[in-house]
Design an enzyme around this catalytic site. Structure first.
Site, PDB file in Angstrom:
ATOM      1  N   LYS A 118       0.830  -1.201   0.000  1.00 56.78           N
ATOM      2  CA  LYS A 118       0.000   0.000   0.000  1.00 56.78           C
ATOM      3  C   LYS A 118       0.871   1.259   0.000  1.00 56.78           C
ATOM      4  O   LYS A 118       0.483   2.302  -0.542  1.00 56.78           O
ATOM      5  CB  LYS A 118      -0.941  -0.014   1.197  1.00 56.78           C
ATOM      6  CG  LYS A 118      -2.010  -1.105   1.142  1.00 56.78           C
ATOM      7  CD  LYS A 118      -2.929  -1.029   2.341  1.00 56.78           C
ATOM      8  CE  LYS A 118      -4.057  -2.057   2.242  1.00 56.78           C
ATOM      9  NZ  LYS A 118      -3.558  -3.431   2.314  1.00 56.78           N
ATOM     10  N   GLU A 202      -2.093   6.781   8.256  1.00 51.15           N
ATOM     11  CA  GLU A 202      -2.787   7.494   7.190  1.00 51.15           C
ATOM     12  C   GLU A 202      -3.884   8.355   7.803  1.00 51.15           C
ATOM     13  O   GLU A 202      -4.567   7.941   8.744  1.00 51.15           O
ATOM     14  CB  GLU A 202      -3.401   6.500   6.198  1.00 51.15           C
ATOM     15  CG  GLU A 202      -4.132   7.149   5.037  1.00 51.15           C
ATOM     16  CD  GLU A 202      -4.740   6.105   4.109  1.00 51.15           C
ATOM     17  OE1 GLU A 202      -4.193   5.907   3.021  1.00 51.15           O
ATOM     18  OE2 GLU A 202      -5.747   5.484   4.504  1.00 51.15           O
ATOM     19  N   ARG A 294      -6.710  -8.445  -7.934  1.00 50.03           N
ATOM     20  CA  ARG A 294      -7.348  -9.760  -7.957  1.00 50.03           C
ATOM     21  C   ARG A 294      -8.843  -9.570  -8.129  1.00 50.03           C
ATOM     22  O   ARG A 294      -9.341  -8.442  -8.201  1.00 50.03           O
ATOM     23  CB  ARG A 294      -7.094 -10.488  -6.632  1.00 50.03           C
ATOM     24  CG  ARG A 294      -7.494  -9.625  -5.424  1.00 50.03           C
ATOM     25  CD  ARG A 294      -7.490 -10.378  -4.130  1.00 50.03           C
ATOM     26  NE  ARG A 294      -7.611  -9.536  -2.966  1.00 50.03           N
ATOM     27  CZ  ARG A 294      -8.740  -9.012  -2.505  1.00 50.03           C
ATOM     28  NH1 ARG A 294      -9.875  -9.244  -3.153  1.00 50.03           N
ATOM     29  NH2 ARG A 294      -8.760  -8.259  -1.425  1.00 50.03           N
TER      30      ARG A 294
END
Length: 664
Positions: A118, A202, A294
């Site tokens: 990430k 974050e 995915r």
């Protein structure tokens, strides 16, 4: 062009079966892998061939790239589909497949690496012009650097694992005192779930909408956005209800987010099916969250509104074919909503449930699809995610799709394990959800406990208790070895009512009844219900006349270790009872102050020692089950008398962990 004749799915359960279904339609032979815990699983039975992976835990089996590649070679597979979870976003596994001559049904290892972290993904997205939130990596930061990083990012914030997903390795931090422990807990959980303890901070957008865009890309440079999904209803940062399209996205915003998703995919030369996830604030500003390289759990809602089989497209792209016109020119038709049915208890902080699924019967209607890896009699293990099924409804309008989905869930028969079924129905029928006003804080504003209140209220439970009592006496008469011809409920002293004691959670029901000709006189907890018309009674079905309404009730009883559970379903709702034995067997006494394991799992940390004073709410033991951490805290101040476990101890549901003598 590559030809796929035999496909191995490096996964289990529902997603393996889902992929097999498309393979059968395309004439592709299927191969499964399975752990010892999954030897009797449905995906194993449905595959053309299956290979055992010795062991039970994910680390021993579905996370072993070497064993998975070896299994594919042993069955002469041409290609490997990773599904979702496990090694689906593992670049090392994708590379190993390719190096061994196997087609990996997914993006290139380089694209997986670019988006699998990430942290790296955020850097790439910023360069590509995709909006991102402030963030800082803190994996190896000392305490001073950690707190400075948090100040730079700004509170409130999220601690997030750089690898993986599904809410694992994620913690909310509202203020400075909670920061250090949140980072340590996220690192431990991420290491256990993904083998990578890298974490970052974050900025937290409070109660955003979670919007994701499905993309498809071929090897010829074409990237297509297949519209958005709204995944805002979440618990523990994991989605439980998803829909397509989002009620908050109009045509203009849809086009903007689609362009951003395409830019994200092009930035890493993406090929295959993928999802670009965003958080969106109340003003409609959106920020890149992550890209899942995915197939997503919630992909069926996109399939139902577009008519495009995403697994088929994955397989076609993997064989080198360009995206067809039906994909490039796809349109949204109608609305689809998906609910994830989990074996968990929303009334107890979503604790996972393990054991045998006695009954699993979803009576679907046209427009409803069920993707599942279980059936009646399936065993739900502590080793894997407790999702039982995905139930997806399509209709021309959102309101109709929501009504259809809630009705199917409410009328389903699921016995043997506590599930989130009532919570899902409660959400779908909530006025705010009906109005499309949803965000990730929905289950904070509206209590999961209140939303999960049984569909059958106290008054309905009375009627269900009567039906359960009558069904049980009917079953006992049917199983009797003597005087089997005696009338149901017969007594040689007709002035006395018969009685059955039942419990539903913490509620006790003392049912007294006297049977007459086509009627029953019933009393529950000394409240006289009067004489009820009795149209039918058997061990599995009771038909009562309730206030002039003939009501059919289905009953299922299961006896385990001298305990009998009785499950009652009707149009009024569902109630699970436990029959209280008339002469209970004496068991070994449990020490006063014993704190027990809330579920099967393993002990990862013990915070206290014998003789230590503890405060109310103080962490005592941390357990891990189904790849999630659960902390057992002290319910009152006191002194630790005994610690019955240590790190690594495997415990069963109800095993004593710690004994505490309460303070005066």
């Amino acid at each position: 062009m590559t030809s796929i004749n035999v496909l191995m799915v490096a996964n289990r359960g529902e997603i393996a079966r889902r992929i097999f279904r498309t393979c059968r339609e395309m004439g592709i032979a299927t191969a499964a892998v399975y752990s010892d815990a999954d030897a009797d699983a449905l995906h194993v039975a449905e595959a053309d061939i299956a290979v055992r992976l010795p062991g039970a835990t994910p680390a021993e089996t579905y996370l072993r790239s070497d064993l998975l590649v070896d299994a594919a070679l042993r069955v002469n597979a041409d290609a490997v589909h990773p599904g979702y979870g496990f090694v689906s976003e593992n670049a090392t596994f994708a590379r190993a497949c390719i190096e061994n001559g196997l087609t990996f049904v997914g993006p290139s290892p380089d694209a997986i690496e670019a988006m699998g972290s990430k942290i790296a993904a955020k850097t790439t997205m910023a360069r590509a012009g995709v909006p991102t939130l402030p963030w800082v990596e803190v994996t190896d930061a000392d305490d001073d650097l950690l707190h400075q990083a948090a100040e730079d990012v700004g509170y409130p914030l999220l601690v997030k694992a750089s690898s993986g997903g599904g809410g694992r390795g994620m913690r909310t931090v509202l203020d400075e005192p909670a920061l250090t422990e949140a980072v340590l807990a996220a690192k431990r959980e991420a290491s256990a779930a993904f083998g990578d303890g890298t974490v970052f901070l974050e900025r937290l957008v409070v109660d955003p909408r979670h919007i994701e865009v499905q993309v498809l890309a071929d090897a010829h440079g074409t990237v297509v956005p297949l519209f958005e999904r709204d995944c805002s209803i979440q618990r523990r940062y994991q989605k439980i209800i998803e829909e397509c399209p989002s009620p908050a996205v109009d045509d203009v915003l849809r086009e903007q987010m689609g362009r951003a998703a395409v830019a994200a995919a092009q930035a890493v030369n993406y090929v295959g099916a993928g999802t670009v996830e965003f958080v969106m604030d109340r003003e409609g500003h959106y920020y890149f969250l992550e890209m899942n390289t995915r197939l997503q759990v919630e992909h069926p809602v996109t399939e139902l509104v577009t008519g495009i089989d995403l697994v088929r497209q994955q397989l076609l792209v993997a064989q080198g074919e360009p995206l067809a016109g039906e994909v490039i020119q796809a349109k949204i038709t109608g609305h689809a909503v998906e609910a994830r049915l989990y074996a968990e208890n929303p009334m107890q902080q979503f604790l996972p449930q393990t054991g045998t699924l006695k009954t699993f019967d979803l009576d679907t209607v046209p427009g409803v699809r069920v993707d599942t890896g279980v059936e009646s009699g399936s065993s739900i293990s502590q080793y894997y995610d407790p999702m039982l099924a995905k139930v997806i409804a399509w209709a021309p309008s959102r309101s109709e799709a929501v009504r259809k989905l809630s009705a199917v869930l409410a009328q389903s028969r699921i016995h043997g394990l506590t599930t989130n079924r009532d919570l899902l129905v409660g959400i779908l029928r909530h006025p705010e959800f009906a109005a499309g006003r949803t965000d990730t804080g929905f289950l904070t504003r509206y209590s999961p406990v209140e939303l999960s209140r049984p569909l059958a209220g106290p008054e309905v439970e009375q009627w269900h208790a009567v039906a359960a009592a009558l069904a049980r006496v009917s079953q006992k008469r049917a199983e009797a070895t003597v005087q089997r011809t005696m009338p149901l409920g017969w007594r040689n002293n007709p002035s006395q009512m018969q009685q059955v004691s039942l419990e539903a959670g913490q509620r006790h029901y003392q049912v007294q009844y006297a049977l007459g000709d086509g009627a029953v006189h019933a009393r529950v907890n000394n409240e006289d219900l009067g004489e009820l018309a009795l149209a039918a009674v058997s061990p599995h079905r009771v038909v009562l006349d309730i206030d002039g309404r003939r009501t059919a009730v289905t009953v299922a009883s299961f006896v385990d270790n001298e305990s009998c559970s009785v499950h009652v379903d009707s149009w009024l709702g569902y109630t699970a009872f436990t029959e209280v034995p008339r002469f209970p067997l004496a068991g070994p006494p449990q020490a006063a102050g014993s704190l027990t394991a809330p579920m099967p799992g393993s002990v990862t940390r013990v915070h206290v020692t014998a003789g230590e004073e503890v405060a109310m709410g103080q962490p005592l033991v941390v357990m891990e089950a189904m790849k999630m951490e659960h902390t057992v805290t002290s319910p009152y101040p006191g002194v630790v008398r005994d610690v019955m476990v240590e790190r690594g101890t495997a415990v069963r549901d109800g095993d004593v962990l710690v004994v505490i003598d309460p303070s005066e």
